[in-house]
Design a protein around this motif. Structure first.
Motif, PDB file in Angstrom:
ATOM      1  N   HIS A 267      65.830  22.399   6.817  1.00 10.28           N
ATOM      2  CA  HIS A 267      66.861  23.368   7.183  1.00 10.28           C
ATOM      3  C   HIS A 267      68.239  22.718   7.154  1.00 10.28           C
ATOM      4  O   HIS A 267      68.425  21.614   7.654  1.00 10.28           O
ATOM      5  CB  HIS A 267      66.607  23.932   8.579  1.00 10.28           C
ATOM      6  CG  HIS A 267      65.272  24.583   8.757  1.00 10.28           C
ATOM      7  ND1 HIS A 267      64.976  25.835   8.264  1.00 10.28           N
ATOM      8  CD2 HIS A 267      64.135  24.132   9.359  1.00 10.28           C
ATOM      9  CE1 HIS A 267      63.721  26.135   8.569  1.00 10.28           C
ATOM     10  NE2 HIS A 267      63.195  25.122   9.220  1.00 10.28           N
ATOM     11  N   ASP A 268      69.199  23.415   6.566  1.00 17.38           N
ATOM     12  CA  ASP A 268      70.592  23.008   6.716  1.00 17.38           C
ATOM     13  C   ASP A 268      71.079  23.469   8.085  1.00 17.38           C
ATOM     14  O   ASP A 268      70.646  24.502   8.588  1.00 17.38           O
ATOM     15  CB  ASP A 268      71.453  23.638   5.625  1.00 17.38           C
ATOM     16  CG  ASP A 268      71.135  23.078   4.251  1.00 17.38           C
ATOM     17  OD1 ASP A 268      70.728  21.909   4.181  1.00 17.38           O
ATOM     18  OD2 ASP A 268      71.274  23.817   3.255  1.00 17.38           O
ATOM     19  N   ALA A 269      71.976  22.717   8.679  1.00 17.13           N
ATOM     20  CA  ALA A 269      72.481  23.083  10.005  1.00 17.13           C
ATOM     21  C   ALA A 269      73.884  22.534  10.179  1.00 17.13           C
ATOM     22  O   ALA A 269      74.264  21.542   9.556  1.00 17.13           O
ATOM     23  CB  ALA A 269      71.563  22.553  11.105  1.00 17.13           C
TER      24      ALA A 269
ATOM     25  N   SER B   7      70.968  14.132   7.403  1.00  8.40           N
ATOM     26  CA  SER B   7      70.123  14.642   6.324  1.00  8.40           C
ATOM     27  C   SER B   7      70.253  16.146   6.140  1.00  8.40           C
ATOM     28  O   SER B   7      69.933  16.674   5.069  1.00  8.40           O
ATOM     29  CB  SER B   7      68.654  14.279   6.587  1.00  8.40           C
ATOM     30  OG  SER B   7      68.127  15.044   7.671  1.00  8.40           O
ATOM     31  N   CYS B   8      70.718  16.850   7.183  1.00  9.15           N
ATOM     32  CA  CYS B   8      70.847  18.313   7.054  1.00  9.15           C
ATOM     33  C   CYS B   8      72.298  18.761   7.194  1.00  9.15           C
ATOM     34  O   CYS B   8      72.574  19.954   7.329  1.00  9.15           O
ATOM     35  CB  CYS B   8      69.964  19.019   8.079  1.00  9.15           C
ATOM     36  SG  CYS B   8      70.410  18.743   9.795  1.00  9.15           S
ATOM     37  N   GLY B   9      73.226  17.809   7.168  1.00  9.41           N
ATOM     38  CA  GLY B   9      74.640  18.144   7.185  1.00  9.41           C
ATOM     39  C   GLY B   9      75.180  18.549   8.534  1.00  9.41           C
ATOM     40  O   GLY B   9      76.207  19.248   8.616  1.00  9.41           O
ATOM     41  N   ALA B  10      74.510  18.140   9.618  1.00  7.62           N
ATOM     42  CA  ALA B  10      74.918  18.536  10.964  1.00  7.62           C
ATOM     43  C   ALA B  10      75.688  17.432  11.670  1.00  7.62           C
ATOM     44  O   ALA B  10      75.523  16.247  11.363  1.00  7.62           O
ATOM     45  CB  ALA B  10      73.689  18.910  11.791  1.00  7.62           C
ATOM     46  N   ILE B  11      76.530  17.830  12.621  1.00  4.50           N
ATOM     47  CA  ILE B  11      77.097  16.857  13.545  1.00  4.50           C
ATOM     48  C   ILE B  11      76.119  16.694  14.704  1.00  4.50           C
ATOM     49  O   ILE B  11      75.375  17.623  15.028  1.00  4.50           O
ATOM     50  CB  ILE B  11      78.493  17.264  14.066  1.00  4.50           C
ATOM     51  CG1 ILE B  11      78.419  18.525  14.938  1.00  4.50           C
ATOM     52  CG2 ILE B  11      79.466  17.438  12.919  1.00  4.50           C
ATOM     53  CD1 ILE B  11      79.689  18.781  15.733  1.00  4.50           C
TER      54      ILE B  11
END
Length: 233
Positions: A83-85, A112-116
């Motif tokens: 999941h992207d987040a 890995s999912c673009g989250a902070i």
């Protein structure tokens, strides 16, 4: 208020700190940076007030919420890989189960999912854990608890590793929505932080003594305390 923010920035090794009138106000400011229709990953089994507010907020804003036991890094990796987040929120040690999260590993999962990565470190205080040094982007505290320690102040804290676009949005939201701590409460908080090291040291010693006593008691099956060698964290 700025004096309290400067002290907390030094304790956390932060680029900047903002004080809020409560811990939940601080959490709300973070989550309001997530766009409508976005996605977040949140640790399961954390403080119920946080969980309930996040669930309600995500439902209102059409934000996809993924809840996962972040103390299980393999499970967290699986969710982040699929999941992207925009945001990964963890609480360590968690309330009430005292589960611990590997913050450095959680940061790798977040990337890995673009989250902070935002870490609620209320139970640990900056004296026991410095999440920013371990890779967190933002650390949050309910200052109502140990940082105050005198049961006479409501307060929340956000400290950041960098003054980026997300942080600027949080600062703007705090000021324009009026979620600022009052000057008297800020003064009380600064007063309390003068005894923070003494209080944390004694609290840890007392907690360990109780945990060791209960661990040896024949009527007790399990003791959940991160200081014990038997604790999974």
């Amino acid at each position: 208020m700025r004096l309290g923010e400067e002290i907390l920035s030094r304790l956390e090794g932060a680029e900047d700190t903002q004080l809020f009138p409560s811990g939940m106000a601080a959490i709300a400011a973070v989550f309001r940076t997530v766009r409508n229709g976005g996605s977040v990953i949140v640790q399961s089994g954390i403080y119920w007030g946080t969980t309930k507010w996040i669930r309600d907020f995500c439902s209102r804003r059409d934000i996809t919420l993924h809840e996962v036991d972040a103390s299980d890094i393999a499970a967290l990796q699986a969710v982040c890989m699929n999941h992207d987040a925009q945001l990964l929120f963890v609480e360590t040690p968690s309330n009430p189960w005292l589960k611990t999260v590997d913050i450095a590993a959680a940061k790798t999962c977040a990337e890995s999912c673009g989250a902070i990565l935002v870490v609620d470190s209320t139970a640990a205080t900056p004296l026991l854990t410095r999440p920013l040094a371990l890779g967190a982007d933002i650390v949050m505290h309910s200052a109502t608890k140990v940082i105050n320690g005198h049961s006479d102040v409501l307060g929340g804290v956000l400290s950041t590793r960098a003054r980026d676009a997300v942080w600027e949005a949080i600062c703007m939201d705090r000021n324009e929505a009026g979620a600022v701590m009052g000057p008297f409460e800020a003064w009380l908080l600064v007063r309390s932080m003068r005894t923070l090291p003494l209080r944390v040291e004694k609290m840890c010693a007392n907690a360990m003594r109780i945990a060791e006593f209960l661990s040896a008691h024949p009527a007790v099956d399990d003791v959940f305390y991160p200081g014990l060698p038997s604790h999974e964290g």
